[in-house]
Design a protein around this motif. Structure first.
Motif, PDB file in Angstrom:
ATOM      1  N   THR A   1       0.848  -1.199   0.000  1.00  0.00           N
ATOM      2  CA  THR A   1       0.000   0.000   0.000  1.00  0.00           C
ATOM      3  C   THR A   1       0.882   1.247   0.000  1.00  0.00           C
ATOM      4  OG1 THR A   1      -0.086   0.201   2.412  1.00  0.00           O
ATOM      5  CG2 THR A   1      -1.752  -1.219   1.371  1.00  0.00           C
TER       6      THR A   1
ATOM      7  N   ASP B   1       2.580   3.526  -8.671  1.00  0.00           N
ATOM      8  CA  ASP B   1       2.284   4.732  -7.906  1.00  0.00           C
ATOM      9  C   ASP B   1       3.498   5.655  -7.931  1.00  0.00           C
ATOM     10  OD1 ASP B   1       0.952   6.533  -6.289  1.00  0.00           O
ATOM     11  OD2 ASP B   1       0.608   5.138  -4.640  1.00  0.00           O
TER      12      ASP B   1
ATOM     13  N   SER C   1      -0.047  10.311  -2.419  1.00  0.00           N
ATOM     14  CA  SER C   1       0.023   9.252  -3.422  1.00  0.00           C
ATOM     15  C   SER C   1      -0.710   9.723  -4.670  1.00  0.00           C
ATOM     16  CB  SER C   1      -0.625   7.970  -2.875  1.00  0.00           C
ATOM     17  OG  SER C   1      -1.013   7.110  -3.923  1.00  0.00           O
TER      18      SER C   1
ATOM     19  N   GLU D   1      -3.755   7.537  -5.248  1.00  0.00           N
ATOM     20  CA  GLU D   1      -4.918   7.861  -4.433  1.00  0.00           C
ATOM     21  C   GLU D   1      -5.565   9.181  -4.853  1.00  0.00           C
ATOM     22  OE1 GLU D   1      -3.611   5.604  -0.276  1.00  0.00           O
ATOM     23  OE2 GLU D   1      -3.219   7.753  -0.506  1.00  0.00           O
ATOM     24  N   ARG D   2      -4.789  10.064  -5.430  1.00  0.00           N
ATOM     25  CA  ARG D   2      -5.325  11.339  -5.916  1.00  0.00           C
ATOM     26  C   ARG D   2      -5.978  11.201  -7.301  1.00  0.00           C
ATOM     27  NH1 ARG D   2      -3.221  16.346  -4.115  1.00  0.00           N
ATOM     28  NH2 ARG D   2      -3.261  16.314  -1.840  1.00  0.00           N
TER      29      ARG D   2
ATOM     30  N   ARG E   1      -9.230   4.686  -8.651  1.00  0.00           N
ATOM     31  CA  ARG E   1      -8.691   3.546  -7.911  1.00  0.00           C
ATOM     32  C   ARG E   1      -7.739   4.048  -6.826  1.00  0.00           C
ATOM     33  NH1 ARG E   1      -7.002  -0.308 -13.074  1.00  0.00           N
ATOM     34  NH2 ARG E   1      -9.031  -0.280 -14.097  1.00  0.00           N
ATOM     35  N   ASN E   2      -7.659   3.300  -5.724  1.00  0.00           N
ATOM     36  CA  ASN E   2      -6.797   3.739  -4.633  1.00  0.00           C
ATOM     37  C   ASN E   2      -5.981   2.603  -4.018  1.00  0.00           C
ATOM     38  OD1 ASN E   2      -8.717   2.344  -3.251  1.00  0.00           O
ATOM     39  ND2 ASN E   2      -9.573   4.110  -2.194  1.00  0.00           N
ATOM     40  N   ALA E   3      -5.857   1.496  -4.734  1.00  0.00           N
ATOM     41  CA  ALA E   3      -5.022   0.383  -4.258  1.00  0.00           C
ATOM     42  C   ALA E   3      -4.311  -0.218  -5.447  1.00  0.00           C
ATOM     43  CB  ALA E   3      -5.890  -0.665  -3.555  1.00  0.00           C
TER      44      ALA E   3
END
Length: 249
Positions: free
Chosen positions: A114, A215, A226, A229-230, A239-241
């Motif tokens: 992560t 990332d 990140s 995450e942005r 998406r955030n993972a």
């Protein structure tokens, strides 16, 4: 048995050789642990006996803005402070660096899955730097870190990155996925427009080589941003993972 005058005379040198309270500070350290001491007390123990040690420790912590500011100071500039000099400067900076290294992950090849784990892994190394640096974290399909390579180092405000250096590191380690990371010495992790453009260029190059860009983290003072995450990483909006096997998602 010695008289009072004889005892005072015999112990005079040792009493004057150390600042008031240094013995008590050391005793507390052994009884309660180093975490019970204040920052100036820890520095006074490190600097050792001396009539001005306690005052010097207080000045280094309060006068310069705390331990974090101390880490950021130029070593040659620090040497010029009264009663410090090159030997004590080296002691202080070496101790601070040992503390940073102790925070690093103990695993040689940890699994990082992560953005938060990436931040925890990198922050002891990148947070105290006075210049921008750019790191490439190389992963295998199981999210195991194959290598953490510094491919560029710049100034306080910029860090030119050569895509050839980025992918030379990835190819040499046979990486299937990458995470980019760089620091902002100002402490503000907000990515610049240039950061976003560079990430897009590197991700495009990675597609040609069959290497996923998972990332790009920008590290500030105890915080990070990140791009995944942005929603600023190309092709990963919403998406955030991420996973080194299936790519972001």
């Amino acid at each position: 048995m010695r008289t009072v005058g004889e005892a005072a005379s015999a112990g005079e040198g040792s009493v004057r050789a150390r600042p008031p309270g240094l013995d008590e500070v050391r005793e507390r350290l052994f009884q309660l642990g180093a975490s019970a001491l204040t920052d100036p007390e820890l520095l006074s123990v490190l600097l050792g006996p001396g009539t001005r040690t306690h005052h010097l420790a207080e000045q280094l912590v309060s006068g310069l803005g705390g331990l974090k500011a101390l880490i950021h100071m130029d070593p040659l500039q620090l040497c010029t402070r009264p009663w410090l000099g090159p030997v004590r400067t080296a002691q202080v900076l070496a101790a601070l660096e040992l503390g940073r290294r102790a925070q690093r992950a103990t695993e040689r090849r940890p699994r990082l899955r992560t953005p938060k784990e990436i931040h925890l892994y990198l922050s002891p190394t990148l947070n105290a730097l006075r210049r921008e640096v750019f790191h490439v974290l190389c992963f295998n399909p199981r999210n195991v870190l194959l290598g953490n390579v510094r491919v560029a180092e710049g100034t306080m405000n910029t860090c030119p990155v050569d895509p050839r250096e980025v992918y030379a590191a990835a190819l040499s380690l046979r990486a299937t996925a990458l995470v980019f990371a760089h620091n902002h010495p100002s402490g503000d992790p907000e990515p610049s427009a240039q950061d976003v453009r560079l990430t897009a260029q590197l991700a495009e190059a990675g597609q040609l080589l069959g290497i996923k860009v998972l990332d790009h983290l920008v590290l500030g003072d105890g915080t990070y941003v990140s791009l995944l995450e942005r929603g600023l990483l190309p092709g990963t909006e919403g998406r955030n993972a991420w996973s080194a096997v299936g790519g972001p998602g």
